[in-house]
Structures are given as structure tokens and as C-alpha cells.
Design a protein around this motif. Structure first.
Motif, PDB file in Angstrom:
ATOM      1  N   TYR A  65      -6.080  -0.834  -3.840  1.00 46.47           N
ATOM      2  CA  TYR A  65      -6.240   0.042  -2.884  1.00 46.47           C
ATOM      3  C   TYR A  65      -6.016   0.978  -2.578  1.00 46.47           C
ATOM      4  CZ  TYR A  65      -5.799   0.713   2.803  1.00 46.47           C
ATOM      5  OH  TYR A  65      -5.893   1.384   3.137  1.00 46.47           O
ATOM      6  N   TYR A  66      -4.894   2.275  -3.815  1.00 46.59           N
ATOM      7  CA  TYR A  66      -4.007   3.235  -3.744  1.00 46.59           C
ATOM      8  C   TYR A  66      -5.250   3.795  -4.174  1.00 46.59           C
ATOM      9  CZ  TYR A  66      -1.697   7.058  -5.585  1.00 46.59           C
ATOM     10  OH  TYR A  66      -1.469   8.447  -5.829  1.00 46.59           O
ATOM     11  N   GLY A 111      -2.417  -3.547  -4.271  1.00 50.87           N
ATOM     12  CA  GLY A 111      -2.082  -2.245  -3.623  1.00 50.87           C
ATOM     13  C   GLY A 111      -2.683  -1.202  -4.302  1.00 50.87           C
ATOM     14  N   SER A 130      -7.686   2.251 -12.690  1.00 47.47           N
ATOM     15  CA  SER A 130      -7.356   0.891 -11.867  1.00 47.47           C
ATOM     16  C   SER A 130      -7.319  -0.279 -13.273  1.00 47.47           C
ATOM     17  CB  SER A 130      -8.559   0.482 -10.766  1.00 47.47           C
ATOM     18  OG  SER A 130      -7.727   0.727  -9.898  1.00 47.47           O
ATOM     19  N   ALA A 157       1.139  -1.004  -0.231  1.00 49.28           N
ATOM     20  CA  ALA A 157       0.036   0.432   0.467  1.00 49.28           C
ATOM     21  C   ALA A 157       0.833   1.455   0.491  1.00 49.28           C
ATOM     22  CB  ALA A 157      -0.597   0.315   1.282  1.00 49.28           C
ATOM     23  N   SER A 158       2.329   1.534   0.493  1.00 46.21           N
ATOM     24  CA  SER A 158       2.544   2.632   0.123  1.00 46.21           C
ATOM     25  C   SER A 158       3.675   2.805  -0.844  1.00 46.21           C
ATOM     26  CB  SER A 158       3.465   2.674   1.853  1.00 46.21           C
ATOM     27  OG  SER A 158       4.305   1.198   1.697  1.00 46.21           O
ATOM     28  N   HIS A 159       3.634   1.274  -1.381  1.00 49.26           N
ATOM     29  CA  HIS A 159       4.660   1.634  -2.434  1.00 49.26           C
ATOM     30  C   HIS A 159       4.210   0.859  -3.724  1.00 49.26           C
ATOM     31  CE1 HIS A 159       8.020   3.254  -0.109  1.00 49.26           C
ATOM     32  NE2 HIS A 159       7.349   2.268   0.298  1.00 49.26           N
ATOM     33  N   PRO A 160       2.468   1.296  -3.797  1.00 46.41           N
ATOM     34  CA  PRO A 160       2.111   0.295  -4.934  1.00 46.41           C
ATOM     35  C   PRO A 160       2.913   0.401  -6.670  1.00 46.41           C
ATOM     36  CG  PRO A 160       0.494   2.411  -4.813  1.00 46.41           C
ATOM     37  CD  PRO A 160       1.673   2.034  -3.823  1.00 46.41           C
TER      38      PRO A 160
END
Lengths: 438, 113
Positions: free
Chosen positions: A177-178, A174, A190, A127-130
Motif C-alpha cells: 500500500y505504501y 502495508g 516491494s 498503512a501508517s507504520h508499514p
């Protein structure tokens, strides 16, 4: 004020899993403040009110220990047990089918190490670096092709790149989620991101990889829309999700009719539909597989032995067929239902996650397992054109490793069920530098 | 009037669920309401409340969400379907228990055993 922080600090010191801390911290602080305000309203002076508020909370060590017991990473032992049993079954089958036992065990060992490693990695990095992961996998695939330097094998680069391609499935979690809550724009973007694996699959002419992956992507997208995570209308959203299917069918027909598929694949696909005609060439396996299938028994070896089939890499491409032919359909049903049980368990585990990233990433892994298993079984009995697909944990080859990796991701998702909420993730990524200083 | 601890602990989750069956609440609100309703008999410590709420959330009896009220972000708890079922069962159990106690000692109210 210092008193509150002192109290919370002692509570936090008892909690071993630091990822769970931010959420608890905020709730406690807010409670202490409420309590202080209430006491001050009753006429207490601020300093006294602080002291009293802390006193009313209860012993911080005791509280911390209780919270530690609750917010602890979990190990899903039953998943692990199933993987172990399947791996042992795999070794046995490789031994019986005269497969490459040594390399099978080697890749199994590497896989298990990766699995354990993945368990300890916090999956929220997706999630932090999709985009890093998404394009990283793409770049990795291209790099792999360049380094390999060779040309096509049997009309495809797919033999080696398929496993890399499959990594896109959890990574797509990810991405989704982003884009959550970003309405139609998020939904379209997406979809757009799917072009990366799409072109990779096309470029490497990896049709089976494409077949396995895209239903998984669309399923993940569908779940996001249906659960309202994009914030778009359900019906219209589902229509948009299905649109690539329609486009895909047209494109496939068009590509097939023109020169899209190269002659080798074309022949293989035609042979699949019409194996009798190609029984001496590309269709011989499908032809014989179907013929031999009629000689199966429920228990024990089937009739209608044909060495042509036996010769063609049973241990990698036809391990289920091997099992059913030599030991009967009951053995096959037993093994396959065991694997389906695992997949069902993975699905249940994914859908029950409160953290949406966990659900999506889990769905990605589960979906790949499901599609692989189904297409592998179909292929084994002549219901799917021959291609390099793996039966999770059972068939041999370098690609074995990927299934352990996916299982490691599943274990990480499950392990963090009570630890990693979406809120905590927000905290960790927004203030990771602040928190590390503690 | 403080009550012996063991008498509360088992049924605290029932009391909390009962409160939440009426409306969503945040932790502090629950303690306050519980105290008021029980005429100061139940004074639940926050240190007991939060671990209990968190474990009930994990068991699926509660869900938590955040809401901003008067400029302060609060964590509200809401009861799930499973929580409703659990409450029903617990309530029944409790009534049976109280009925039994009453039969034995005759007409004594709850909390003065």
C-alpha cells in the motif's frame, strides 16, 4: 462561517464512529459553500446566504442519525460462526485423537481473545507504520530465536518461528500500500522488501514456511500490478512479479545440489520422492500414509490399520488423516469443504473492499489460510513432505493462535468497510493530532 | 410547487441514478439539476441527499471519486454496472405504476395524485 461549522458539528456529534467523520465533513462543507455562493449570486447578502444555506440542508440531528446508521462498523457474524463451528470440531477431533485437549482449549481461548482484540484495532495502522511492522516482525523473530537459545530441532528452527514468519503476510499489505502508485521503483522496492522474510526463512531453515508464504506474497504483488495500483504496464509488471519464481526454482535446485539443505532435510525430501527406499527411516510415514490411504472408505473406518502411523502425533500433524481414516472420506470432504468455504468467503470479502489496504491485508490472511490448508491436506496423504504445518482451527499446538489473529484482522477489515476509506485514512494519519483535539 | 414527501422518497434513488446515467456529478450539482429539470417540483434537501448517496455507494450502485475543479476538490459520484441494472428495474416498476394510476383515474400527469 461559524454557522457552517456549527451545523457540521451537530451532524458529527450524532455519528458514533469517529473514523468516518472527516470524509463526511468535507463533503458537507463544500456543499454549504456552493449553496452560499449560489444564493449570493442571486443577490442575497452573505450573512443571509449562510443562514439560508444551513436551513436548506435540513435538520442536522436527523441528518447525523441517518449518516450514523450508514457509517457504522459491521460485524461479519457468518465468519465468526464458521470459526466457532471449526473450533468446536477441533475440540472434538482433539478429544478423539487423544490430543492435548487442555492446552488446545487454552490456546483456543487465547486465540479468541486476540481475535476480538484485533477486531477493535483499526487495521489502518498497517498503512501508517508499514516499516515498523515489517521490521518489527523480523526483529521479533530474531529475538525469539536468541531468547530460545537452543539449536535446531530436526534440522530446522522452523517449529517455533513459522508462526512469526506468517505474520509477514498481512504486514506485506502495508508495504504494498505504501509503494502504490510509485511505478517501477515501487514495484522493485516491494520485491526487495521480501528479502527480510526470505532470509529469515533461509536462516531458520524453514522450508515449509517459505513454501506457504512466498506464493502469498507474489499473489498480493500480482493483484497490485494487475489492478494497476503501481501504475506500471500490466504484462511487464507481471513478468517482474514472476521473476523471483524463476530465480527461486534455480536457487532451490542449486541449494539442493550443493550443501544448502542439511542432511536431515535432504533425506526427508528424498524419502518423500522415494518412500519405499526409506520405508524404515525418514520415509516410513509417507510410505505408510500412502499405503493406508488405499484402504479408505467413504463411510466408517478404513482398513489396513498400522500403529506406526497412529503413534505419530495425529492430533497435530495428521488430524485430517485421522478423521478420514476413522470416520470415512465423506467426513473429510465435509470438513475440508467447510474450511474452503471459509477461505472463499474471506477471498470474496477481501476483493470487494474499496480500500486497497483492506484488499491487500485481507489477501495476505486468506492466502496463508489457503496455502496452509492445501499443504496440510497434501501432507496428510503423503503428497507433501512432513513438516510443521497447521490446519487452521483444527490441529493443535501453540500456532493455533495465529489463525484467530488473522481472523481478527479479517473481521477488522470487514468491519471497517463503510467506515475507513482510503481518504479517511489519509486524513487520520496526516492530521491525527488535529482531530484528536476535537 | 412542493409535492407530498412520501411520493418522492421511494423513487429518489431512481431519479439520482437517472441523472448520473448522463454524467458524473457532485452532490450540489444533483440537487440543482433535479430542481431545474422538474420545474422546481423536486427540492431535495442536502440532508436527505448525502445519506442516500452514501448508502447507494455502500450498496454498490455508485462509486465516488475526487476531482479538482476550479481549485476546489469535489466528490463526484458515478454509476456502476449494478446501478445501471437497478435503474432499469426501478424505471420499469415506475412506469407500470404510473400506467396503473393513469388507468384508474384517467390521464392525470405524474406528481398530482
Amino acid at each position: 462561517m461559524g454557522e457552517f461549522e456549527q451545523y457540521i458539528k451537530v451532524v458529527e456529534e450524532q455519528i458514533r464512529c469517529k473514523r468516518a467523520v472527516p470524509c463526511i465533513e468535507e463533503e458537507m462543507k463544500s456543499h454549504l459553500e456552493d449553496q452560499r455562493e449560489a444564493l449570493m449570486r442571486d443577490g442575497m447578502e452573505e450573512k443571509m446566504a449562510c443562514k439560508e444555506a444551513v436551513r436548506q440542508m435540513g435538520d442536522p440531528v436527523e441528518v447525523g442519525i441517518m449518516l450514523d446508521r450508514i457509517h457504522r462498523p459491521k460485524m461479519e457474524k457468518s465468519l465468526l460462526a464458521i470459526v466457532m463451528i471449526l473450533s468446536i470440531a477441533g475440540v472434538l477431533l482433539q478429544f478423539l485423537s487423544k490430543g492435548p485437549l487442555k492446552s488446545y482449549i487454552l490456546f483456543m481461548g487465547i486465540g479468541m481473545m486476540i481475535m476480538i482484540g484485533m477486531y477493535f484495532i483499526d487495521y489502518s495502522i498497517l498503512a501508517s507504520h508499514p516499516f515498523l511492522f515489517w521490521f518489527g516482525i523480523g526483529a521479533g523473530g530474531v529475538l525469539f530465536l536468541l531468547l530460545r537459545g537452543g539449536g535446531m530441532v530436526n534440522g530446522s528452527f522452523g517449529y517455533q518461528t513459522q508462526q512469526i514468519l506468517l505474520l509477514f503476510a498481512p504486514a506485506y499489505g502495508g508495504i504494498l500500500y505504501y509503494f502504490r502508485g510509485k511505478k517501477y521503483k515501487g514495484l522493485f522496492l516491494s520485491l526487495l522488501f521480501l528479502l527480510v522474510p526470505f532470509f529469515m526463512a533461509i536462516y531458520t531453515v524453514n522450508l515449509s514456511g517459505f513454501f506457504i508464504l512466498f506464493p502469498v506474497f507474489l499473489c498480493m504483488l500480482g493483484v497490485s500490478v494487475w489492478k494497476g495500483w503501481f501504475g506500471v504496464k500490466k504484462i511487464l509488471g507481471m513478468g517482474i512479479v514472476c521473476s523471483p519464481l524463476v530465480v527461486g526454482v534455480f536457487a532451490t535446485v542449486f541449494a539442493y545440489a550443493s550443501r544448502g539443505a542439511n542432511s536431515f532435510q535432504k533425506e526427508r525430501i528424498e524419502a518423500f520422492w522415494n518412500p519405499e527406499k526409506y520405508a524404515q527411516g525418514a520415509g516410513y510415514l509417507t510410505y505408510h500414509l500412502r499405503n493406508m490411504s488405499s484402504g479408505f472408505k467413504w463411510f466408517g473406518e478404513g482398513i489396513g490399520y498400522n500403529e506406526l502411523v497412529e503413534l505419530s502425533s495425529m492430533h497435530s500433524n495428521y488430524i485430517v488423516f485421522f478423521l478420514v481414516y476413522h470416520f470415512g472420506m465423506a467426513a473429510g470432504v465435509l470438513l475440508v469443504s467447510f474450511l474452503l468455504y471459509l477461505i472463499g468467503k474471506m477471498l470474496n470479502l477481501s476483493m470487494r473492499q474499496k480500500n486497497r489496504l483492506g484488499t491487500l491485508v485481507g489477501l495476505g490472511c486468506t492466502g496463508v489460510f489457503f496455502m496452509e490448508t492445501i499443504s496440510y491436506i497434501l501432507m496428510n496423504f503423503g503428497g507433501f513432505p512432513m513438516s510443521r504445518i497447521y490446519m487452521p482451527f483444527l490441529s493443535s499446538g501453540r500456532g493455533q493462535v495465529i489463525h484467530y489473529l488473522f481472523m481478527g484482522i479479517m473481521l477488522s477489515v470487514y468491519g471497517n468497510t463503510n467506515v475507513l476509506t482510503e481518504k479517511t485514512m489519509g486524513f487520520l494519519h496526516a492530521t491525527s493530532s488535529n482531530h484528536s483535539g476535537k | 410547487m412542493p409535492v407530498e414527501k412520501s411520493l418522492i422518497s421511494g423513487s429518489t434513488s431512481m431519479l439520482l441514478l437517472k441523472l448520473l446515467s448522463e454524467k458524473d456529478m457532485y452532490g450540489y450539482e444533483m440537487i440543482e439539476t433535479l430542481e431545474k429539470r422538474s420545474n422546481q417540483v423536486f427540492h431535495l434537501k442536502a440532508g436527505t441527499l448525502y445519506p442516500l448517496l452514501h448508502s447507494m455507494e455502500i450498496k454498490g450502485l455508485l462509486n465516488a471519486y475526487e476531482k479538482e475543479v476550479n481549485g476546489k476538490i469535489r466528490k463526484y459520484y458515478t454509476m456502476t454496472k449494478e446501478g445501471k441494472k437497478y435503474l432499469k428495474g426501478k424505471q420499469k416498476e415506475w412506469e407500470e405504476y404510473v400506467g396503473a394510476v393513469r388507468k384508474v383515474i384517467g390521464g392525470v400527469s405524474i406528481g398530482r395524485v
